[in-house]
Every structure is written in structure tokens, then in C-alpha cells.
Design a protein around this motif. Structure first.
Motif, short mmCIF file in Angstrom:
data_model
loop_
_atom_site.label_atom_id
_atom_site.label_comp_id
_atom_site.label_asym_id
_atom_site.label_seq_id
_atom_site.Cartn_x
_atom_site.Cartn_y
_atom_site.Cartn_z
N THR A 123 0.65 -1.19 -0.04
CA THR A 123 0.17 -0.32 -0.15
C THR A 123 0.66 1.32 -0.03
O THR A 123 0.63 2.38 -0.62
CB THR A 123 -0.46 -0.04 1.12
N VAL A 124 1.94 1.22 0.53
CA VAL A 124 2.76 2.46 0.73
C VAL A 124 3.31 2.92 -0.18
O VAL A 124 4.01 4.03 -0.85
CB VAL A 124 3.35 2.13 2.59
N ALA A 125 3.78 1.30 -1.21
CA ALA A 125 4.71 1.57 -2.31
C ALA A 125 3.42 2.27 -3.50
O ALA A 125 3.93 2.92 -4.49
CB ALA A 125 5.64 0.42 -2.58
N ARG A 126 2.59 1.94 -3.21
CA ARG A 126 1.64 2.69 -4.30
C ARG A 126 1.15 3.92 -3.88
O ARG A 126 0.76 4.78 -4.83
CB ARG A 126 0.34 1.83 -4.07
N HIS A 127 0.86 4.79 -3.32
CA HIS A 127 0.67 5.22 -2.72
C HIS A 127 1.51 6.29 -1.90
O HIS A 127 1.21 7.60 -1.77
CB HIS A 127 -1.02 5.74 -1.72
N ARG A 128 3.10 6.16 -1.78
CA ARG A 128 3.90 6.42 -1.83
C ARG A 128 3.76 7.94 -0.04
O ARG A 128 4.22 9.11 -0.80
CB ARG A 128 4.02 7.64 -2.76
N PRO A 129 3.13 7.26 1.19
CA PRO A 129 2.85 9.27 2.03
C PRO A 129 4.46 9.07 2.63
O PRO A 129 5.48 8.34 2.21
CB PRO A 129 1.88 8.00 3.40
N ARG A 130 4.53 10.45 3.16
CA ARG A 130 6.02 10.46 3.97
C ARG A 130 5.95 9.74 5.36
O ARG A 130 7.03 9.78 4.79
CB ARG A 130 5.34 12.39 3.66
N TRP A 131 4.78 9.69 5.60
CA TRP A 131 5.05 9.35 6.98
C TRP A 131 4.18 8.12 7.40
O TRP A 131 3.07 8.20 6.43
CB TRP A 131 5.34 9.88 8.17
N VAL A 132 4.46 6.90 7.98
CA VAL A 132 3.68 5.76 8.24
C VAL A 132 3.35 6.11 9.60
O VAL A 132 4.19 5.38 10.20
CB VAL A 132 4.17 4.03 7.81
N ALA A 133 2.24 6.35 10.07
CA ALA A 133 2.52 5.52 11.39
C ALA A 133 1.45 4.66 12.06
O ALA A 133 0.07 5.05 12.01
CB ALA A 133 1.57 7.31 12.12
N VAL A 134 1.74 3.60 13.26
CA VAL A 134 1.21 2.98 12.99
C VAL A 134 0.82 3.10 14.69
O VAL A 134 1.18 3.15 15.89
CB VAL A 134 1.93 0.95 12.73
N VAL A 135 -0.75 2.70 14.71
CA VAL A 135 -1.16 2.99 16.04
C VAL A 135 -1.27 2.03 17.48
O VAL A 135 -2.58 0.88 16.86
CB VAL A 135 -2.89 3.79 16.01
N GLY A 136 -0.25 1.67 17.56
CA GLY A 136 -0.43 0.36 18.82
C GLY A 136 1.37 -0.47 18.30
O GLY A 136 1.03 -0.95 17.36
N VAL A 137 1.56 -0.06 19.58
CA VAL A 137 3.26 -0.97 19.31
C VAL A 137 3.23 -2.07 19.50
O VAL A 137 4.12 -3.19 19.03
CB VAL A 137 3.94 -0.43 20.83
N THR A 138 2.56 -3.05 20.09
CA THR A 138 2.77 -4.33 20.38
C THR A 138 2.04 -5.65 18.85
O THR A 138 3.11 -5.60 18.60
CB THR A 138 1.16 -5.21 20.80
N ALA A 139 1.10 -4.12 17.61
CA ALA A 139 0.92 -4.74 16.94
C ALA A 139 2.20 -4.23 15.76
O ALA A 139 2.65 -5.39 14.38
CB ALA A 139 -0.15 -4.44 16.15
N TYR A 140 3.10 -3.16 16.13
CA TYR A 140 3.78 -3.38 15.03
C TYR A 140 4.40 -4.16 15.02
O TYR A 140 6.06 -4.82 14.30
CB TYR A 140 3.80 -1.31 15.59
N ARG A 141 5.35 -4.33 16.69
CA ARG A 141 6.59 -5.17 17.77
C ARG A 141 6.54 -6.47 16.45
O ARG A 141 7.31 -7.24 15.84
CB ARG A 141 6.43 -5.40 18.52
N ILE A 142 4.61 -6.94 16.50
CA ILE A 142 4.87 -8.60 16.19
C ILE A 142 4.74 -8.04 14.49
O ILE A 142 5.78 -9.42 14.13
CB ILE A 142 3.25 -8.93 16.59
N GLY A 143 4.15 -7.24 13.44
CA GLY A 143 3.54 -7.34 13.03
C GLY A 143 5.28 -7.02 11.73
O GLY A 143 5.36 -7.77 10.41
N PHE A 144 6.19 -6.21 12.08
CA PHE A 144 7.17 -5.84 11.76
C PHE A 144 8.88 -6.79 11.73
O PHE A 144 9.95 -6.40 11.66
CB PHE A 144 7.42 -4.01 11.58
N GLN A 145 7.80 -7.34 12.95
CA GLN A 145 9.03 -7.84 13.76
C GLN A 145 10.60 -7.76 14.39
O GLN A 145 11.58 -7.61 14.36
CB GLN A 145 10.17 -9.57 12.61
#
Length: 203
Positions: A123-145
Motif C-alpha cells: 500500500t505504501v509503495a503504491r500511494h507513497r505517503p511521507r510518514w506511516v504511523a502505526v497506532v499500537g506498539v504491540t501490533a508493530y512489534r509483531i507485524g514488523f518483527q
């Protein structure tokens, strides 16, 4: 029957989903709020049942995303979830790590979050936002290892986008108050070099 957001806005009301509608909303998906070249793309964990029943992101009463967004200076006024389509005009968008709705985020599997991170990268590659803000640290830790990731800016990028982790605005997250959530969002806004869009109050 699922409430129609457009009809609800036209009527000037915001109907509450019934218990039956909420139960029927499990595993549904809702459309992202996207546009090319956004300043910040906010990434929720997954839609809750209120969001799936209404079609609005962060829709459950008590969720503090919209107040934090305004308190952080991203929007000129406090938006109702039904007004989410106004976000791209401010350079903002919303998507989710996992698409399917559930009553609680902890119902998601590790595999779903890993797959969601890969989809988010596309999604980010297609739409090219400047910043991506993940709202939830646990999901970020798991999803992005990234098991040791903390709040704030991340050392890695997602494609060309800078990454930031914000607290989960759910009313169940007692570690953050409305004030501290607003400050966390404001920190991202300042880092993204965006103006404070809040309308000044006159005295």
C-alpha cells in the motif's frame, strides 16, 4: 442492516449499531481512507465491530483517535468518524494492519499481523505517503518483527516512508490519558513538519 454513513450524515444523525448489527460485523472489512502522496498514513491494528458496522475507522465511542488527532494539531476541529473522508484534504489517511474486524485486537493471530505488514508495504509503495504511523506498539512489534520497538520514530523505513509508532487510542489503554495521547500525536506532527491546524479560539 448496516447503517449507511452517507445517509446518516445527510440526516444529521449518527445511529448506534444494534447488538445484532455488531455481532454480524465480525470478520467484515472496511475501505481504507487513501490518496496519493499523503503526509501521514495512520495504521490501526484492525477494525473493531463498531467500525465494521458503520464503515467508519476508530468509530467505537470511547476510542480517542479522533480527539488525539485534533489535539495533536492535525485537524482544524474535532472530526466525527463519519467525516473521515475529509482527512485526505489535510494530507492524512487511514488503513489497518489487519483487514478483518474483531471485537478485540488480541483476537488476531501473529500470521495475520505478519501478512498485514506485507500488505501495508505494498500500500505504501503504491500511494507513497511521507510518514506511516502505526497506532499500537504491540501490533508493530509483531507485524514488523521488531520485538524491542518503542513509541516514536523508528530507525527503519517502509519503502520511502518514515515510520512512527503511536500509542493505541483505545479506551482500554489506560496507560495514556487524552492529554498524553494528544501530546504523542503532536510530536509526530512536529516531526513531519506539518502546521498546527487547530482553529485558534477567540476571547
Amino acid at each position: 442492516m448496516t447503517p449507511d454513513p452517507v445517509r446518516a450524515r445527510a440526516a444529521g444523525g449518527h445511529p448506534r449499531p444494534t447488538r445484532a448489527e455488531l455481532a454480524a460485523a465480525a470478520d467484515r472489512t472496511i475501505p481504507d481512507v487513501l490518496a496519493p502522496g499523503l503526509e501521514v498514513l495512520f495504521v490501526g491494528i484492525n477494525p473493531g465491530l463498531w467500525s465494521a458496522a458503520t464503515g467508519w475507522h476508530f468509530a467505537r465511542p470511547g476510542n480517542r483517535f479522533w480527539p488525539a488527532l485534533h489535539a495533536g494539531g492535525f485537524t482544524p476541529r474535532l472530526l466525527h468518524p463519519s467525516e473521515q473522508d475529509e482527512l485526505p484534504a489535510h494530507g492524512l489517511g487511514i488503513t489497518n494492519m489487519a483487514a478483518r474486524a474483531s471485537a478485540r485486537a488480541d483476537e488476531l493471530s501473529t500470521e495475520e499481523l505478519l501478512a498485514g505488514a506485507a500488505i501495508l508495504a505494498d500500500t505504501v509503495a503504491r500511494h507513497r505517503p511521507r510518514w506511516v504511523a502505526v497506532v499500537g506498539v504491540t501490533a508493530y512489534r509483531i507485524g514488523f518483527q521488531r520485538p524491542k520497538a518503542a513509541f516514536g520514530p523508528q530507525p527503519e523505513t517502509l519503502g520511502d516512508a518514515r515510520l512512527w509508532v503511536l500509542p493505541n487510542p483505545s479506551g482500554l489503554n489506560a496507560h495514556f490519558t487524552p492529554v498524553t495521547l494528544g501530546l504523542a500525536f503532536a510530536e509526530l506532527r512536529v516531526a513531519a513538519e506539518l502546521p498546527d491546524r487547530r482553529t485558534p479560539t477567540t476571547t
